[in-house]
Design a protein around this motif. Structure first.
Motif, short mmCIF file in Angstrom:
data_model
loop_
_atom_site.label_atom_id
_atom_site.label_comp_id
_atom_site.label_asym_id
_atom_site.label_seq_id
_atom_site.Cartn_x
_atom_site.Cartn_y
_atom_site.Cartn_z
N MET A 147 31.55 44.18 54.04
CA MET A 147 32.86 43.63 54.55
C MET A 147 33.92 43.53 53.38
O MET A 147 35.16 43.97 53.96
CB MET A 147 32.70 42.23 55.19
CG MET A 147 31.40 42.01 55.97
SD MET A 147 31.55 43.42 57.31
CE MET A 147 33.03 42.92 58.26
N TRP A 148 33.73 43.18 52.35
CA TRP A 148 34.80 42.89 51.10
C TRP A 148 34.13 42.89 49.77
O TRP A 148 32.94 42.44 49.89
CB TRP A 148 35.73 42.11 51.36
CG TRP A 148 35.24 40.69 51.46
CD1 TRP A 148 35.11 39.96 52.96
CD2 TRP A 148 34.85 39.63 50.41
NE1 TRP A 148 34.74 38.66 52.69
CE2 TRP A 148 34.66 38.31 51.21
CE3 TRP A 148 34.98 39.59 49.10
CZ2 TRP A 148 34.13 37.35 50.69
CZ3 TRP A 148 34.46 38.48 48.52
CH2 TRP A 148 34.09 37.55 49.34
N VAL A 149 34.71 43.37 48.72
CA VAL A 149 34.14 43.18 47.59
C VAL A 149 35.14 42.59 46.66
O VAL A 149 36.42 42.73 46.73
CB VAL A 149 34.06 44.52 46.88
CG1 VAL A 149 33.70 44.59 45.38
CG2 VAL A 149 33.20 45.73 47.55
N VAL A 198 29.75 40.66 46.54
CA VAL A 198 29.87 41.72 47.51
C VAL A 198 29.50 41.16 48.81
O VAL A 198 28.42 40.68 49.20
CB VAL A 198 29.10 43.04 47.35
CG1 VAL A 198 29.15 44.15 48.37
CG2 VAL A 198 29.52 43.52 45.89
N ARG A 199 30.51 40.96 49.72
CA ARG A 199 30.26 40.22 51.01
C ARG A 199 29.57 41.24 52.17
O ARG A 199 30.27 42.22 52.31
CB ARG A 199 31.41 39.49 51.60
CG ARG A 199 31.32 38.74 52.96
CD ARG A 199 30.19 37.70 52.85
NE ARG A 199 30.88 36.58 52.04
CZ ARG A 199 30.75 35.48 52.39
NH1 ARG A 199 30.22 34.88 53.60
NH2 ARG A 199 31.14 34.55 51.45
N SER A 221 25.51 37.82 51.19
CA SER A 221 26.34 38.32 50.05
C SER A 221 25.12 38.77 48.85
O SER A 221 24.01 38.36 48.95
CB SER A 221 27.02 37.17 49.30
OG SER A 221 28.27 36.85 49.99
N ARG A 242 30.07 46.62 40.71
CA ARG A 242 31.09 46.44 41.22
C ARG A 242 32.24 47.63 41.66
O ARG A 242 32.54 48.05 42.54
CB ARG A 242 31.95 45.15 41.12
CG ARG A 242 33.10 44.48 41.92
CD ARG A 242 34.72 45.09 41.84
NE ARG A 242 34.95 45.51 40.42
CZ ARG A 242 35.97 45.11 39.79
NH1 ARG A 242 36.60 44.15 40.48
NH2 ARG A 242 36.48 45.64 38.84
N LEU A 292 33.02 50.20 44.86
CA LEU A 292 34.02 50.41 45.15
C LEU A 292 34.42 52.08 45.41
O LEU A 292 35.03 52.74 46.05
CB LEU A 292 35.30 49.98 44.33
CG LEU A 292 35.37 48.32 44.63
CD1 LEU A 292 36.52 47.81 43.43
CD2 LEU A 292 35.79 47.99 45.74
N TRP A 328 50.28 45.20 57.70
CA TRP A 328 49.58 44.45 57.91
C TRP A 328 49.96 43.43 58.92
O TRP A 328 49.37 42.32 59.09
CB TRP A 328 48.57 44.10 56.64
CG TRP A 328 48.23 45.20 55.85
CD1 TRP A 328 48.80 45.62 54.66
CD2 TRP A 328 47.11 45.96 55.82
NE1 TRP A 328 48.25 46.63 54.35
CE2 TRP A 328 47.04 46.84 55.05
CE3 TRP A 328 46.04 45.98 56.86
CZ2 TRP A 328 46.15 47.88 54.80
CZ3 TRP A 328 45.01 47.00 56.49
CH2 TRP A 328 45.22 47.97 55.64
#
Length: 83
Positions: A18-20, A40-41, A47, A55, A59, A83
Motif C-alpha cells: 500500500m505504501w513505503v 512497508v505497509r 506491515s 526499502r 521502491l 490530488w
C-alpha cells in the motif's frame, strides 16, 4: 521480472504493498526493536520492516512493476497531478 520482493525474510507480492515509509521508524520507546527500519505497509493492516537497502529496492521494484511511471513530480511536461 518477478512480482515478489524479499524484505527481511519474507517474499512480499508487490501488488499487496500500500505504501513505503520515506523516513525510518522512531518512537523513542526503550524496548523498540524497529528503530531505524522502514515500514512497508501491506493490505489488511499488515506491515513488514525493511532496512534502507531493502526499502530502496522495494521502491525500484514497484516503479519497474508499474512500467517505470515515476513519481507525479517527474512529469517532463511540468504538469502537476491534482490530488
Amino acid at each position: 521480472m518477478s512480482i515478489l520482493y524479499l524484505v527481511d525474510d519474507k517474499h512480499v507480492p508487490l501488488y499487496r504493498v500500500m505504501w513505503v515509509a520515506a523516513t525510518p521508524h522512531f518512537c523513542g520507546e526503550p524496548d523498540c526493536q524497529r528503530e531505524g527500519y522502514y515500514e512497508v505497509r501491506l493490505e489488511q493492516e499488515e506491515s513488514v520492516w525493511a532496512n534502507q537497502r531493502e526499502r530502496d529496492g522495494m521502491l525500484t521494484a514497484l516503479d519497474n512493476w508499474q512500467g517505470g511511471m515515476g513519481a507525479p513530480d517527474d512529469d517532463p511536461d511540468g504538469d502537476q497531478a491534482s490530488w
